[in-house]
Design an enzyme around this catalytic site. Sequence first.
Site: not given
Ligand code: FAD
Ligand code: NDP
Length: 514
Positions: A68, A73, A76, A209, A213, A489, A494
């Site tokens: 995050c 998050c 992004k 997502y 995004e 408003h 709304e």
């Molecule tokens: P993480 O935050 O991924 O933390 C896991 C940590 O464990 C990492 O630091 C990793 O390096 C560490 N780790 C892994 N393996 C080991 C190990 N063996 N030993 C020690 N450390 C280790 N969610 C939202 O709610 N709103 C958003 O707008 C949003 N935007 C997103 C945009 C993007 C591009 C992405 C990829 C995700 C987004 N998400 C968003 C999803 C959100 O970031 C994740 O759901 C959230 O961070 C998950 O938290 P977590 O604690 O499960 O894991």
């Molecule tokens: P998703 O699982 O949401 O989407 C993956 C996408 O990649 C799907 O459209 C899938 O298509 C496509 N895909 C998978 N494999 C292939 C391939 N081999 N070739 C081409 N296309 C492929 O993953 P994201 O990484 O986008 O997001 C992961 C999670 O992170 C989300 O579910 C969300 O919970 C969290 N997130 C939240 C955000 C927020 O809250 N604003 C922002 C970003 C992430 P198909 O549908 O056909 O399988």
Amino acid sequence: MARLVRPFRSRWYHRVSEKYEYDLLVIGGGSGGLACAKEAAQHGKRVAVMDYVKPSPQGSVWGLGGTCVNVGCVPKKLMHHAALLGAGVRDARSYGWDLPAEAKVDWSTLASKLRDHVRSLNWGHRVQLQDKHVKYFNFRGSFLDKHTIRGVSSSKEVLLRAENVVLAVGLRPKYPENVPGAVEHGITSDDIFWLQKSPEKTLVVGGGYVALETAGFLRGLGLDTTLMVRSCCLRGFDQEMASLVSTSLREKGVQFLSGCQPQRVQRSQEGRLQVTWRRRKDVSEEEQKDEWDENEGQEEFDTVMWAVGRQTVTDDLQLEKAGVQTNAMTGKVLVGLDDQTSCPGVYAIGDVAEGRPELTPVAIKAGRLLAQRLFAGSTTMMDYTNVPTTVFTPLELGSVGLTEEKATALLSPDLIEVYHAYYKPLEYSVPNRNSNQCYIKVVCEREGKQRILGIHFLGPNAGEVTQGFALALRCGASYSDLKSTCGIHPTCAEELIKLQITKRSGKDPTVTGC
Ligand code: FAD
Ligand code: NDP
């Protein structure tokens, strides 16, 4: 009852815990892990967090705080905001601001400001852990047995013993299989926010997502952006809303390669990336599976970003040594309602836990509640229903509860009522912005007070709007509650409480007038 149990539990607990240096060891210092560790420390427990970031294949690496803060998050949302500011600058001229004709963003300034902010958050997390006496180990953890974790860094090794272990290791982006050049030449969301130079003409592959995004903010920052989607966009979302998001991205200049699958990526002599793909045959939904056109398409890009989903990193953890079971398909850790894994005393929260929404507030809440159950006598479980979410595309999509498709499938079309409206945000009127995709849908039961089942809002600040209405849904609000609520408003929110046209009526749902 609680009085009788507690003294017994604490005596027993004290005897057992003497064998361990820590009451709780959290592996993974992201959203869920840090929340769980800090909460446990609040209850006076001896807590340690082990966090380690494996560099991405392109070498990106970052600090404490997980996805995050570093590559999700936070950067992004800031990129999204930067892109919205660009649109705001264009609007500003209509509002009388005298601005230079061509306003351009400087990627390296933007990226370096973002990095500074992220680093301040990394530092903030370290300070908070220190203040709460949580020991932080920048080591990669794996099990030796259910209570013993081995931590390894480039030069050191530690062995820690803890009574309870929480797995909060999150996920990392996937690369597509069988696409030569994908890893060598492509980046993922782990890299995009850390690029020092503008990615320039970019192909984003995926329809989830992350893909939408990213395509949205890159285009908003003025870059030539193409989105390659193999099937639908935003699977799992209300598909009418999802298709309006795609239309809005198209109207903002994102080019779509729909029904396409990448085949290979090669570097041309000029140093650009040549992407070859094949297109799905134009056949019906059921036939779609493996019907691909013989002809290949090809185009050159400066950057290719894979946004094809996320995968576990549980292989590193030696889970078998603790008897922790995973789902063979997803690699995610199997958990019960109480977040306990197949090994008593080992828990999993956040993205790594099977069946949980992959969202930051979900991981945080699950982490806090788990610590309260373990150390403060709480019995409250995390409720994973009606979790609100927002896709931060240029036109944001907020959603909570059932989609129209899901409600129809669960209850039958006769038992649901869908209220909807196309509306024009007042702010759009002066610059004469297109508001064709600003749409709201509320899915309700048809009978009685018409309990609300789902709310879907496409428009400016959907995240802010949906957050408030998510509370209403949690409190069991009905359509009649919505109708009896007074509006603020002039706002877009709304429009939700003004909804009166049902889909069933077939009437034009376009809001006119004030
Ligand atoms: P993480 O935050 O991924 O933390 C896991 C940590 O464990 C990492 O630091 C990793 O390096 C560490 N780790 C892994 N393996 C080991 C190990 N063996 N030993 C020690 N450390 C280790 N969610 C939202 O709610 N709103 C958003 O707008 C949003 N935007 C997103 C945009 C993007 C591009 C992405 C990829 C995700 C987004 N998400 C968003 C999803 C959100 O970031 C994740 O759901 C959230 O961070 C998950 O938290 P977590 O604690 O499960 O894991
Ligand atoms: P998703 O699982 O949401 O989407 C993956 C996408 O990649 C799907 O459209 C899938 O298509 C496509 N895909 C998978 N494999 C292939 C391939 N081999 N070739 C081409 N296309 C492929 O993953 P994201 O990484 O986008 O997001 C992961 C999670 O992170 C989300 O579910 C969300 O919970 C969290 N997130 C939240 C955000 C927020 O809250 N604003 C922002 C970003 C992430 P198909 O549908 O056909 O399988």
